[in-house]
Design a protein around this motif. Structure first.
Motif, PDB file in Angstrom:
ATOM      1  N   LEU A 138     -48.018-139.012 -29.086  1.00 44.79           N
ATOM      2  CA  LEU A 138     -47.296-137.773 -28.862  1.00 44.79           C
ATOM      3  C   LEU A 138     -47.156-136.967 -30.148  1.00 44.79           C
ATOM      4  O   LEU A 138     -46.967-135.776 -30.106  1.00 44.79           O
ATOM      5  N   ARG A 180     -46.746-133.364 -28.994  1.00 46.83           N
ATOM      6  CA  ARG A 180     -47.731-132.868 -28.030  1.00 46.83           C
ATOM      7  C   ARG A 180     -47.063-132.700 -26.684  1.00 46.83           C
ATOM      8  O   ARG A 180     -46.009-133.259 -26.416  1.00 46.83           O
ATOM      9  N   ASP A 181     -47.661-131.972 -25.829  1.00 47.43           N
ATOM     10  CA  ASP A 181     -47.118-131.714 -24.500  1.00 47.43           C
ATOM     11  C   ASP A 181     -47.237-132.980 -23.652  1.00 47.43           C
ATOM     12  O   ASP A 181     -48.293-133.281 -23.100  1.00 47.43           O
ATOM     13  N   ALA A 182     -46.148-133.710 -23.556  1.00 46.96           N
ATOM     14  CA  ALA A 182     -46.140-134.971 -22.829  1.00 46.96           C
ATOM     15  C   ALA A 182     -46.449-134.771 -21.347  1.00 46.96           C
ATOM     16  O   ALA A 182     -47.106-135.607 -20.734  1.00 46.96           O
ATOM     17  N   ALA A 183     -45.997-133.661 -20.783  1.00 47.13           N
ATOM     18  CA  ALA A 183     -46.252-133.412 -19.354  1.00 47.13           C
ATOM     19  C   ALA A 183     -47.747-133.375 -19.075  1.00 47.13           C
ATOM     20  O   ALA A 183     -48.213-133.936 -18.077  1.00 47.13           O
ATOM     21  N   ASN A 184     -48.522-132.751 -19.950  1.00 49.52           N
ATOM     22  CA  ASN A 184     -49.968-132.707 -19.753  1.00 49.52           C
ATOM     23  C   ASN A 184     -50.591-134.091 -19.894  1.00 49.52           C
ATOM     24  O   ASN A 184     -51.503-134.436 -19.142  1.00 49.52           O
ATOM     25  N   ARG A 189     -43.775-143.431 -18.795  1.00 46.72           N
ATOM     26  CA  ARG A 189     -43.332-142.410 -19.746  1.00 46.72           C
ATOM     27  C   ARG A 189     -41.978-142.860 -20.273  1.00 46.72           C
ATOM     28  O   ARG A 189     -40.966-142.826 -19.573  1.00 46.72           O
ATOM     29  N   ASN A 246     -36.431-132.865 -21.324  1.00 46.12           N
ATOM     30  CA  ASN A 246     -37.893-132.863 -21.282  1.00 46.12           C
ATOM     31  C   ASN A 246     -38.413-133.766 -20.171  1.00 46.12           C
ATOM     32  O   ASN A 246     -39.371-133.421 -19.476  1.00 46.12           O
ATOM     33  N   GLU A 283     -38.074-132.089 -16.867  1.00 47.02           N
ATOM     34  CA  GLU A 283     -39.137-131.087 -16.701  1.00 47.02           C
ATOM     35  C   GLU A 283     -40.447-131.770 -16.298  1.00 47.02           C
ATOM     36  O   GLU A 283     -41.170-131.277 -15.437  1.00 47.02           O
ATOM     37  N   GLU A 284     -40.747-132.906 -16.901  1.00 44.18           N
ATOM     38  CA  GLU A 284     -41.955-133.658 -16.567  1.00 44.18           C
ATOM     39  C   GLU A 284     -41.882-134.182 -15.135  1.00 44.18           C
ATOM     40  O   GLU A 284     -42.889-134.197 -14.417  1.00 44.18           O
TER      41      GLU A 284
END
Length: 130
Positions: A70, A86-90, A104, A115, A118-119
């Motif tokens: 990340l 980094r964008d963890a969702a992606n 995760r 966060n 949001e994910e």
């Protein structure tokens, strides 16, 4: 199709996707993880963890688990001594869409982490079980 049939799924599009487990690593003591957390880590194909808890949760993961980082270094953040996340969702979505079991891990409680929430929303929108 019979809704009570074991082969019938209410979410047919989900079958092609993996699954995401959002795991709270608490205060960072591997001895305080729940049994369910340890089971999820042992079964994970991909482990996406915040840097503060990566080593804690990695102790319970398989030796060959994929652990994308990340934190990345760029010139500005490196000069300031601040890691860029980094964008963890992606990362989560990319792994889950390929049919992998994703864990995760976040510091503390994922239900209280903005966060992670949001994910979770991104997963729900994409029809990926979590």
């Amino acid at each position: 199709m019979n809704p009570s049939s074991p082969t019938t799924s209410a979410f047919p599009a989900v079958a092609a996707h993996g699954r995401v487990t959002f795991l709270g690593a608490g205060p960072g003591d591997p001895g305080l993880l729940t049994l369910r957390a340890v089971e999820a880590l042992a079964a994970a194909d991909v482990l996406i963890a915040e840097p503060e808890v990566l080593e804690v949760v990695r102790t319970h993961a398989r030796a060959n688990v994929d652990t994308p980082q990340l934190t990345i270094a760029d010139e500005v953040s490196a000069a300031a001594g601040v890691p860029v996340i980094r964008d963890a969702a992606n990362l989560v979505m990319e792994a889950a869409r390929s049919g992998r079991r994703v864990v995760r891990a976040v510091t503390g409680d994922p239900g209280l982490d903005g966060n992670a929430a949001e994910e979770m929303l991104v997963c729900a929108t994409a029809g990926i079980p979590f």
